[in-house]
Scaffold this motif. Sequence first.
Motif, mmCIF file in Angstrom:
data_model
loop_
_atom_site.group_PDB
_atom_site.id
_atom_site.type_symbol
_atom_site.label_atom_id
_atom_site.label_comp_id
_atom_site.label_asym_id
_atom_site.label_seq_id
_atom_site.Cartn_x
_atom_site.Cartn_y
_atom_site.Cartn_z
ATOM 1 N N VAL A 67 0.861 -1.081 0.047
ATOM 2 C CA VAL A 67 -0.171 0.169 -0.090
ATOM 3 C C VAL A 67 0.900 1.236 -0.200
ATOM 4 O O VAL A 67 0.659 2.192 -0.950
ATOM 5 C CB VAL A 67 -1.076 0.049 1.286
ATOM 6 N N ALA A 68 1.969 1.371 0.966
ATOM 7 C CA ALA A 68 2.686 2.268 0.807
ATOM 8 C C ALA A 68 3.484 2.711 -0.383
ATOM 9 O O ALA A 68 3.781 4.065 -0.796
ATOM 10 C CB ALA A 68 3.860 2.273 2.175
ATOM 11 N N PHE A 69 4.036 1.590 -1.254
ATOM 12 C CA PHE A 69 4.563 2.049 -2.231
ATOM 13 C C PHE A 69 3.885 1.700 -3.407
ATOM 14 O O PHE A 69 4.508 1.797 -4.602
ATOM 15 C CB PHE A 69 5.845 0.938 -2.417
ATOM 16 N N ASN A 70 2.372 1.886 -3.157
ATOM 17 C CA ASN A 70 1.490 1.821 -4.568
ATOM 18 C C ASN A 70 1.601 0.702 -5.437
ATOM 19 O O ASN A 70 1.815 0.783 -6.665
ATOM 20 C CB ASN A 70 1.677 3.029 -5.339
ATOM 21 N N VAL A 71 1.965 -0.529 -5.073
ATOM 22 C CA VAL A 71 1.825 -1.668 -6.004
ATOM 23 C C VAL A 71 0.637 -2.623 -5.537
ATOM 24 O O VAL A 71 0.032 -2.552 -4.528
ATOM 25 C CB VAL A 71 3.148 -2.584 -5.528
ATOM 26 N N GLN A 72 0.255 -3.146 -6.622
ATOM 27 C CA GLN A 72 -1.190 -3.836 -6.528
ATOM 28 C C GLN A 72 -1.220 -5.345 -5.766
ATOM 29 O O GLN A 72 -1.834 -5.638 -4.872
ATOM 30 C CB GLN A 72 -1.653 -4.180 -7.802
ATOM 31 N N HIS A 73 0.104 -5.955 -5.733
ATOM 32 C CA HIS A 73 0.304 -7.072 -4.996
ATOM 33 C C HIS A 73 1.303 -7.244 -4.038
ATOM 34 O O HIS A 73 2.585 -6.538 -4.606
ATOM 35 C CB HIS A 73 0.195 -8.455 -5.670
ATOM 36 N N TYR A 74 1.414 -7.712 -2.800
ATOM 37 C CA TYR A 74 2.516 -7.409 -1.941
ATOM 38 C C TYR A 74 3.681 -8.417 -2.386
ATOM 39 O O TYR A 74 4.818 -8.045 -1.965
ATOM 40 C CB TYR A 74 2.271 -8.089 -0.662
ATOM 41 N N SER A 75 3.548 -9.279 -3.126
ATOM 42 C CA SER A 75 4.557 -9.953 -3.989
ATOM 43 C C SER A 75 5.497 -9.275 -4.568
ATOM 44 O O SER A 75 6.792 -9.452 -4.715
ATOM 45 C CB SER A 75 4.150 -11.199 -5.043
ATOM 46 N N ALA A 76 5.104 -7.898 -5.049
ATOM 47 C CA ALA A 76 5.894 -7.011 -5.735
ATOM 48 C C ALA A 76 7.200 -6.611 -4.792
ATOM 49 O O ALA A 76 8.354 -6.118 -5.077
ATOM 50 C CB ALA A 76 5.400 -5.925 -6.484
ATOM 51 N N ILE A 77 6.889 -6.387 -3.688
ATOM 52 C CA ILE A 77 7.747 -5.851 -2.579
ATOM 53 C C ILE A 77 8.670 -7.257 -2.182
ATOM 54 O O ILE A 77 9.959 -6.610 -2.301
ATOM 55 C CB ILE A 77 6.953 -5.626 -1.045
#
Length: 111
Positions: A67-77
């Motif tokens: 959410v903080a880094f504006n990605v749709q899915h947490y796997s991107a983190i």
Amino acid sequence: MTPSLAPSLPQRRSTDDVIAYLAKYFCIDAHDIVTVKKGRKEKNLPRMFAIKLCQDLTGQNLKALAVAFNVQHYSAISQTVRRLNKLIIEDDKVRLQFQKLRDSLMYEVKI
């Protein structure tokens, strides 16, 4: 009785603290760190550093970081952290810069 001069303890950081610190360090807008830029050839190191440092220092879970880094899915983190970990192993300059930033944030060194 005089107080002892104990070394400073690591600080718990907020996501906003980490992003603001990196924006100041790299002389960029915080918006450039939290915004996904598609199709870029060069790596966005400030963003990669921010994501990994937030994971290491804030205690936020992957969903909150997504959410903080504006990605749709947490796997991107986790993918970003994995790519940065590989870079840290392969590139001494990246490793040293990451360590410097991490130490500065952990022990409240001002830039």
